[in-house]
Design a protein around this motif. Structure first.
Motif, mmCIF file in Angstrom:
data_model
loop_
_atom_site.group_PDB
_atom_site.id
_atom_site.type_symbol
_atom_site.label_atom_id
_atom_site.label_comp_id
_atom_site.label_asym_id
_atom_site.label_seq_id
_atom_site.Cartn_x
_atom_site.Cartn_y
_atom_site.Cartn_z
ATOM 1 N N ALA A 163 -4.249 7.092 -8.927
ATOM 2 C CA ALA A 163 -5.088 7.508 -7.803
ATOM 3 C C ALA A 163 -5.187 6.409 -6.741
ATOM 4 O O ALA A 163 -4.865 5.242 -6.977
ATOM 5 C CB ALA A 163 -6.472 7.925 -8.255
ATOM 6 N N THR A 164 -5.659 6.797 -5.577
ATOM 7 C CA THR A 164 -5.827 5.858 -4.472
ATOM 8 C C THR A 164 -6.834 4.777 -4.842
ATOM 9 O O THR A 164 -7.892 5.067 -5.386
ATOM 10 C CB THR A 164 -6.314 6.599 -3.216
ATOM 11 N N GLY A 165 -6.491 3.534 -4.556
ATOM 12 C CA GLY A 165 -7.395 2.435 -4.858
ATOM 13 C C GLY A 165 -7.520 2.121 -6.329
ATOM 14 O O GLY A 165 -8.384 1.341 -6.728
ATOM 15 N N ALA B 39 0.156 6.036 -7.197
ATOM 16 C CA ALA B 39 -1.071 6.790 -6.940
ATOM 17 C C ALA B 39 -1.093 8.152 -7.620
ATOM 18 O O ALA B 39 -2.170 8.688 -7.891
ATOM 19 C CB ALA B 39 -1.280 6.962 -5.430
ATOM 20 N N LYS C 127 0.811 -1.215 0.000
ATOM 21 C CA LYS C 127 0.000 0.000 0.000
ATOM 22 C C LYS C 127 0.845 1.267 0.000
ATOM 23 O O LYS C 127 0.574 2.213 -0.742
ATOM 24 C CB LYS C 127 -0.960 -0.028 1.188
ATOM 25 N N TYR D 138 2.627 1.484 -3.397
ATOM 26 C CA TYR D 138 1.704 1.972 -4.416
ATOM 27 C C TYR D 138 1.475 3.477 -4.267
ATOM 28 O O TYR D 138 1.463 4.221 -5.248
ATOM 29 C CB TYR D 138 0.368 1.227 -4.304
ATOM 30 N N GLY D 139 1.312 3.929 -3.028
ATOM 31 C CA GLY D 139 1.100 5.353 -2.795
ATOM 32 C C GLY D 139 2.275 6.195 -3.239
ATOM 33 O O GLY D 139 2.100 7.296 -3.773
#
Length: 302
Positions: A132-134, A128, A120, A123-124
């Motif tokens: 983008a987030t998610g 992201a 996470k 990825y951020g």
């Protein structure tokens, strides 16, 4: 407040309320006074022992203190302790991630969960900004949480995209001169109709003819759906790489994607480049597999 003092020898201040409530003038207890003076001594100690006094650069900057302590050094020391603890605690899982393929990791539920949980922040930091987030996708960047994949959505294909990077490619039908302005208008309407399930309507027959003439079907397939994932968009769904706005669709057809002339992007072309992360990620061999599993888990993996 009383104007007379019935207890003149008590040592009160003479301030009396409600007949018998008065303010005394007793000295503080010895222990309290000692603590009070000790506080001043501690101020001197802290001033000398820790960095305390902010001075200008001309005067040599802030005082560093006899201890040589800084918050940054303490942070690095604490981080080293935490990092070493993590390495020791999760060494077996990290070894498995390094030695197993992404397909093998996907088959191991415990290891898959570990890869997702530890991706996470990665990825951020690295993904992201565009996706983008998610995986919701920022404007003009692909959504990773749907089932629309230009280069394939299997975990192995996602890994390949991370390793190799991806560069979109669509010729500019207007710049190449193989379509007239009217034909571009017609095929624009047809492409939008395909996404709405109306591609077979007689009203779009002219655009369908242009679609065949312009060799759009070579990449997007005879019915608007690519026969294999090779970078071409599926025109039969309502997922758009850039925008469903008619002017944007027309602009992509006319000026293409990543079209260059003399080494420079032509005016109006859409830029669609994903860099390779093989050289960008720390510990890339493991972290690319970790990210591939995470992206696959966002909901759109095939």
């Amino acid at each position: 407040m009383a104007h007379h003092n019935p207890w003149p020898d008590e040592g009160n201040t003479g301030h009396i309320w409600d007949e018998d409530i008065r303010e005394l003038d007793n000295p503080p207890p010895l222990w309290w006074m000692l603590s009070f003076y000790a506080g001043f001594i501690m101020i001197v100690f802290y001033t000398l022992y820790y960095p305390t006094i902010p001075l200008t650069d001309e005067l040599g900057g802030h005082t560093e203190g006899m201890a040589g302590w800084t918050q940054v050094n303490e942070y690095h020391e604490d981080y080293t302790v935490l990092k070493n603890w993590r390495v020791a605690k999760f060494a077996d899982k990290e070894e498995k991630l390094a030695s197993m393929s992404v397909t093998e990791i996907m088959a191991d539920e415990e290891l898959k969960s570990y890869a997702v949980a530890t991706s996470k922040v990665l990825y951020g930091d690295y993904c992201a900004a565009c996706h983008a987030t998610g995986g919701a996708g920022n404007p003009n960047f692909p959504v990773l949480a749907d089932d629309d994949w230009l280069w394939g959505g299997s975990v192995k294909q996602i890994e390949a995209s991370l390793i190799q990077g991806r560069i979109g490619n669509m010729p500019a039908k207007g710049m190449m001169g193989n379509l007239t302005d009217q034909e571009i208008e017609d095929v624009t309407d047809y492409v939008i109709a395909l996404s709405e399930g109306k591609g077979g309507d007689a009203a779009y027959a002219a655009g369908k003819a242009v679609y065949t003439k312009g060799m759009c079907l070579a990449c997007h397939g005879p019915a608007g759906k690519p026969l294999a994932p090779a970078g071409a968009a599926n025109l039969t769904d309502q997922v758009w790489r850039f925008s469903s706005d008619r002017d944007t669709v027309k602009n992509v057809i006319a000026y293409g994607v990543n079209v260059k002339k003399n080494g420079e992007y032509i005016k109006g072309t859409q830029k669609a480049v994903m860099p390779s992360f093989k050289e960008r990620l720390p510990n890339a061999d493991v972290n690319i597999k970790r990210l591939a599993v995470y992206v696959h888990s966002l909901g759109g993996g095939q």
